[in-house]
Design a protein around this motif. Structure first.
Motif: not given
Length: 493
Positions: A342, A346, A349-350, A423, A426-427
């Motif tokens: 996960n 993430n 994707q970011n 990690e 964030s977006r």
């Protein structure tokens, strides 16, 4: 009668450092002071100076983990006074390292039997891991050459020119020739065909990178393995492969499970990985795993007994903290395969969000790849008015640390910026970074236009004079100061 007493300077500092003499006095920087100072003052002075450092969370140059859960932070602090090398005194910590080695070995598809223990060791980072792996290859090659009665004084190692500096250190420190496959524009990793061409009877191994520092790209270890098998058959050599998976070792198994790069390939004899990168542990932990016991020469392993029991050790340093090993075990059992998957998904994707945001500006070329370490490496479409280094410098005004650098030979004319997605990125931060990059580009466009206008005005007045580099730099600085001053006067407080 009430007795009163005047507080001493020492007493004052305990209650308020800023009311004491210690903030009025410049402390020695390169020589110990004669006298002691209160602990509160020492803490406050150092803490204040450290505020000038960058924010680790906004340091997008680094692959190293900058955030962990509070529970793990507590475990690390509880173990900060444990010296890992005291294995007899701290047997549980030793056991946790062994568990980590076996978990990582299985993750890399090591050919282990049901109850067979993996061969590996925790290190300070991938640099030490690479030194140990390189020494094992060198010693095995030397032993074989000695047994055959052949010269063994000119070992070499084949890598791409994109390798991290620790490989250059290994070659320099341990007297191994480094044979580099040059890069070319548009191809910024080692070409397996050219690498195998460089292999000769003195090659101790070929080092492939799973996650190039330059653009995050994974090198084709499978093709390298197949080509090297053919060359070994033709020559009678047994040249092996080491995989430097410092960045990609904790990425590929989770989001690219079909990719063959690890011990599934027969010539891969050892792999290093950085626990403090995508292993999600703070700086100071790496791992090196060997395929079998036979791939690590016994003479490199030392046995000591002056800490209470017989202890085998294969490290460059001796003492080291236990905290990072405990933190690695925490992450492995806390997250499990699902959690790591996960986190890595993430990150990927970011990275896509950031890449698409940069592409929408129409101002950048993306040089990183979709499959690889989740990072975005990009360069300006047009750097005639300003370059990537200036963009990097301007971004620091917003707190972002985005490195700019030139590629190695033979692509040194290419300059890129690189954002590593970790990690804790964030977006929301990705979208904010794109916004700030657009602001920087707008400001640099305006600054460049003012400089161009001034040059045109000088030309019309017939005052065109060939300027020295220093004069040009001063002119740019003057325009820049006026530009910044104008912006400051527009700020509403």
């Amino acid at each position: 009668m009430v007795l009163s007493k005047t507080a001493s300077e020492s007493d004052i500092s305990v209650h308020s450092t800023f009311a004491s003499r210690y903030v009025r006095t410049s402390l020695p920087r390169f020589k110990m002071a004669e006298n002691s100072i209160p602990k509160e003052a020492a803490y406050q002075i150092i803490n204040d100076e450290l505020m000038l450092d960058g924010n680790p969370r906004l340091n997008l140059a680094s692959f190293v983990t900058t955030w962990m859960e509070p529970e793990c932070d507590k475990l690390m602090m509880d173990a900060i006074n444990k010296n890992y090398v005291d294995m007899d005194e701290y047997p549980v910590t030793t056991e946790l390292q062994n568990r980590c080695v076996n978990m990582i070995a299985h993750l890399f598809n090591a050919p282990l039997g049901e109850s067979e223990a993996a061969v590996g060791v925790g290190t300070v980072g991938s640099s030490e891991a690479i030194m140990l792996a390189g020494l094992a290859f060198k010693r095995k090659w030397q032993n074989k050459r000695k047994a055959q009665g052949l010269p063994f004084d000119k070992p070499n190692i084949v890598t791409g020119a994109n390798v991290q500096v620790c490989w250059e250190k290994f070659a320099n420190y341990f007297e191994v020739e480094l044979k580099e496959v040059k890069l070319r524009e548009g191809y910024y990793v080692m070409d397996p065909v050219k690498a195998v061409e460089l292999v000769d009877e003195n090659t101790i191994c070929v080092a492939a990178i799973l996650g190039s520092t330059l653009n995050g790209e994974f090198e084709d270890v499978k093709l390298l393995n197949d080509l090297l098998i053919e060359k070994n058959k033709q020559t009678g050599w047994d040249t092996p492969i080491h995989v430097d998976a410092a960045s990609g070792g904790f990425i590929a198994p989770f989001i690219y499970p079909e990719l063959e790069w690890d011990f599934r390939l027969p010539l891969v004899k050892s792999i290093n990985v950085s626990g403090h990168k995508y292993g999600l542990v703070y700086a100071g932990i790496g791992w090196v795993i060997w395929r079998t016991k036979q791939d690590l020469p016994d003479e490199l392993i030392f046995h000591i007994n002056y800490l209470g029991a017989d202890q085998p050790t294969f490290t460059l340093n001796f003492s080291k903290g236990s905290s990072q090993i405990i933190a690695q075990y925490y992450q492995l059992i806390r997250l499990g395969f699902e959690g790591y998957q996960n986190v890595m998904e993430n990150c990927r994707q970011n990275a896509v969000v950031l890449k698409q945001g940069l592409e929408k500006t129409g101002r950048f070329n993306i040089v990183s790849k979709d499959i690889g370490v989740p990072l975005v490496a990009f360069s300006l479409n047009d750097n005639s008015r300003y370059n990537e280094f200036e963009v990097s410098d301007m971004l620091r005004r917003f707190g972002w640390i985005v490195p700019a650098y030139t590629m190695p030979a033979d692509a040194q004319h290419v300059t890129v910026l690189r954002v590593v997605i970790r990690e804790d990125f964030s977006r929301t931060l990705a979208e904010r970074l794109v916004f700030d990059i657009c602001k920087v580009l707008h400001e640099l466009d305006a600054l460049s236009s003012k400089i161009s206008a001034k040059r045109e005005e000088n030309g019309k007045n017939g005052t065109v004079v060939k300027k020295t580099a220093l004069q040009t730099q001063r002119e740019i600085t003057d325009v820049w100061k006026k530009f910044v001053l104008a912006r400051k006067t527009q700020v509403i407080c």
